[in-house]
Design a protein around this motif. Sequence first.
Motif, short mmCIF file in Angstrom:
data_model
loop_
_atom_site.label_atom_id
_atom_site.label_comp_id
_atom_site.label_asym_id
_atom_site.label_seq_id
_atom_site.Cartn_x
_atom_site.Cartn_y
_atom_site.Cartn_z
N ARG A 1 0.81 -1.23 0.00
CA ARG A 1 0.00 0.00 0.00
C ARG A 1 0.84 1.27 0.00
NH1 ARG A 1 -4.96 -1.74 -1.53
NH2 ARG A 1 -5.77 -3.38 -0.15
N GLU A 2 2.06 1.15 0.50
CA GLU A 2 2.84 2.38 0.70
C GLU A 2 4.33 2.09 0.56
OE1 GLU A 2 3.56 5.71 4.25
OE2 GLU A 2 2.18 4.03 4.55
N ILE A 3 5.03 2.99 -0.09
CA ILE A 3 6.48 2.93 -0.18
C ILE A 3 7.07 3.77 0.95
CG2 ILE A 3 8.49 3.39 -1.64
CD1 ILE A 3 6.57 1.21 -2.70
N ILE A 4 7.97 3.19 1.73
CA ILE A 4 8.59 3.91 2.85
C ILE A 4 9.82 4.65 2.34
CG2 ILE A 4 9.67 3.66 5.11
CD1 ILE A 4 8.11 1.03 5.43
N ARG A 5 9.90 5.92 2.69
CA ARG A 5 11.04 6.73 2.29
C ARG A 5 11.68 7.40 3.49
NH1 ARG A 5 8.07 9.75 -2.69
NH2 ARG A 5 6.26 9.12 -1.47
N GLY B 1 4.00 -4.69 -12.47
CA GLY B 1 3.12 -4.47 -13.62
C GLY B 1 2.83 -3.03 -13.96
N PHE B 2 1.94 -2.86 -14.96
CA PHE B 2 1.69 -1.53 -15.53
C PHE B 2 1.15 -0.55 -14.50
CE2 PHE B 2 -2.57 -3.28 -15.71
CZ PHE B 2 -3.39 -2.18 -15.54
N ASN B 3 0.50 -1.04 -13.46
CA ASN B 3 -0.10 -0.18 -12.43
C ASN B 3 0.78 -0.14 -11.19
OD1 ASN B 3 -2.15 1.61 -11.74
ND2 ASN B 3 -3.32 0.04 -10.68
N SER B 4 2.06 -0.25 -11.37
CA SER B 4 3.04 -0.38 -10.29
C SER B 4 2.89 0.68 -9.21
CB SER B 4 4.45 -0.28 -10.88
OG SER B 4 5.43 -0.11 -9.89
N ARG C 1 3.88 4.67 -9.33
CA ARG C 1 2.84 5.69 -9.06
C ARG C 1 3.21 6.58 -7.89
NH1 ARG C 1 -1.54 3.42 -7.21
NH2 ARG C 1 -0.97 1.23 -7.38
N GLN C 2 3.63 5.99 -6.79
CA GLN C 2 3.89 6.78 -5.59
C GLN C 2 5.14 7.64 -5.71
OE1 GLN C 2 3.61 4.88 -1.78
NE2 GLN C 2 1.48 4.28 -2.10
N LEU C 3 6.05 7.26 -6.56
CA LEU C 3 7.26 8.04 -6.74
C LEU C 3 7.18 8.98 -7.94
CD1 LEU C 3 9.92 5.31 -5.92
CD2 LEU C 3 9.03 7.09 -4.43
N GLY C 4 6.00 9.05 -8.57
CA GLY C 4 5.79 9.99 -9.66
C GLY C 4 6.37 9.55 -10.99
N PHE C 5 6.59 8.25 -11.18
CA PHE C 5 7.13 7.73 -12.42
C PHE C 5 6.03 7.24 -13.36
CE2 PHE C 5 10.80 8.10 -9.99
CZ PHE C 5 11.94 7.81 -10.71
N PHE C 6 4.82 7.16 -12.85
CA PHE C 6 3.70 6.64 -13.64
C PHE C 6 3.19 7.73 -14.58
CE2 PHE C 6 -0.75 5.82 -14.51
CZ PHE C 6 -0.76 4.46 -14.78
N ALA D 1 6.29 -2.69 -15.47
CA ALA D 1 6.27 -1.45 -14.68
C ALA D 1 7.22 -0.41 -15.26
CB ALA D 1 6.65 -1.76 -13.23
N ALA D 2 8.28 -0.88 -15.95
CA ALA D 2 9.25 0.00 -16.57
C ALA D 2 8.93 0.29 -18.03
CB ALA D 2 10.66 -0.60 -16.46
N GLY D 3 7.81 -0.25 -18.53
CA GLY D 3 7.42 -0.02 -19.92
C GLY D 3 8.36 -0.67 -20.91
N LEU D 4 8.62 -1.97 -20.74
CA LEU D 4 9.60 -2.67 -21.58
C LEU D 4 8.98 -3.59 -22.62
CD1 LEU D 4 12.27 -3.59 -18.86
CD2 LEU D 4 12.29 -1.65 -20.45
N ILE D 5 7.68 -3.50 -22.82
CA ILE D 5 7.00 -4.39 -23.77
C ILE D 5 7.35 -4.00 -25.21
CG2 ILE D 5 4.72 -5.12 -24.60
CD1 ILE D 5 3.75 -4.64 -21.69
N ASP D 6 7.56 -5.00 -26.04
CA ASP D 6 7.91 -4.76 -27.44
C ASP D 6 6.78 -4.03 -28.15
OD1 ASP D 6 7.97 -5.55 -30.44
OD2 ASP D 6 9.96 -6.12 -29.70
N PRO D 7 7.05 -2.86 -28.74
CA PRO D 7 5.97 -2.07 -29.36
C PRO D 7 5.35 -2.73 -30.59
CG PRO D 7 7.91 -0.71 -28.96
CD PRO D 7 8.32 -2.14 -28.76
N PHE D 8 6.10 -3.60 -31.27
CA PHE D 8 5.60 -4.20 -32.51
C PHE D 8 4.85 -5.51 -32.26
CE2 PHE D 8 6.49 -6.68 -36.51
CZ PHE D 8 5.61 -5.97 -37.32
#
Length: 410
Positions: free
Chosen positions: A133-137, A168-171, A175-180, A297-304
């Motif tokens: 639920r939460e990333i600890i920083r 996954g895509f909804n990582s 999301r919590q670190l502003g990378f989404f 989560a890093a967007g590594l899926i092959d585009p083609f």
Amino acid sequence: MSEESLYDIIVIGAGPAGLAAALYAHRFGLKTLLLEKEKFPRDKICGDAISGKSVEILKELNLYDRIEQLPSVPIYSVTFSSPNRKRVNIPFLEYERYKQPAGLVIRRTVFDHFLFKEVQKTNTDILEDFTVREIIRKEGYVTGVRGEKKGDSHRQEFRGKIVLGADGFNSIIARQLGFFSHQPEHWVVALRRYYKGVEGLDNRLELHFIDAIIPGYFWIFPADDGQANVGIGMLQEALNKHRLNLRQALQMAMNSPDFKARFKNAVPLEEPRGWNLPVGSSHRKNYGNGFLILGDAAGLIDPFTGEGIGNALVSGREAVSVARIAIEENDFSEQSLARYDRNLWNKLGPELNLSTKLQRLGRHTFLLNLVVDKAARNPDIRQLMTGMIANEVPKKTLTNPLFYMKLFLR
């Protein structure tokens, strides 16, 4: 917190990226915690293709011989077809040389569960049915996670030197670190449905570009026990622009002239299931103080092709390789972990860049017809298209502009 309760690595997500990371972490003797929100065995919506890149990692982990014994279909070739109904079937070089499959189709329920059981044999701590639920920083660094087991409202907290987001895509870490960032031009929406009774299945992958669903692609992959993995994928940007319904588009593809007879007696085994694929046409940041982001989560899926398993497995290996060095140096800074991004994109970048170019061609009927027609006549293009899937194209070839001039000006 005592040293005994501090993990070297916390892995969020037990898909291919997270499971590969856990297996490599065990090899390196790293104290690891694996967190998964579901309970195995569980399904993941996917095309189920285990490509040449996946085979490379599985062999490195000494797992491929046993993977081959799972319920699966060996793959010897790939078929492409264009809107003008031109079709080309291209054998993989591995098959042409050694009569060995270049890959397999294994349902994710089977594949992921196999890898999960391999992780269970190690000293990795595992929590299923656990939702982060939460990333600890602390002082600008990711230092752990909080979450709870299914059915238990009590929050648990875990601390780690490095947190790997393989969820996954909804990582949640993204999301919590502003990378989404949901960018429709770099986001594919796909629909999968298993069938029995599809005619014409063989030991090949099929990727079809047909008028009924341009801009998009239609796939038919053989699965074990006479099943077929059938689906459709389309860029979110195009989906929004044309206001298409994916269920209707899938039905249109199946009812189109070249496929109607093949589905005449087909029986669906499930309702159509959709999912999101952030594709590698955009180079997203995937590291920071105390964390790395892997796989989908890093967007590594092959585009083609939409294939993501191989790149996910590679990201698991590369992440742990860099994490190991960071732990040895006791340096978990962004600067230290940036090596992951450099290594990963050095490995995957040329292929993702080429796939992005091919994906853009796929938006135009004329260019799709041209490419498939040239592939039918030009062995270099055929080798390139199958080599990308089988992981047989040297990086120096993919980064050489003269190679593309030679291909498309012939």
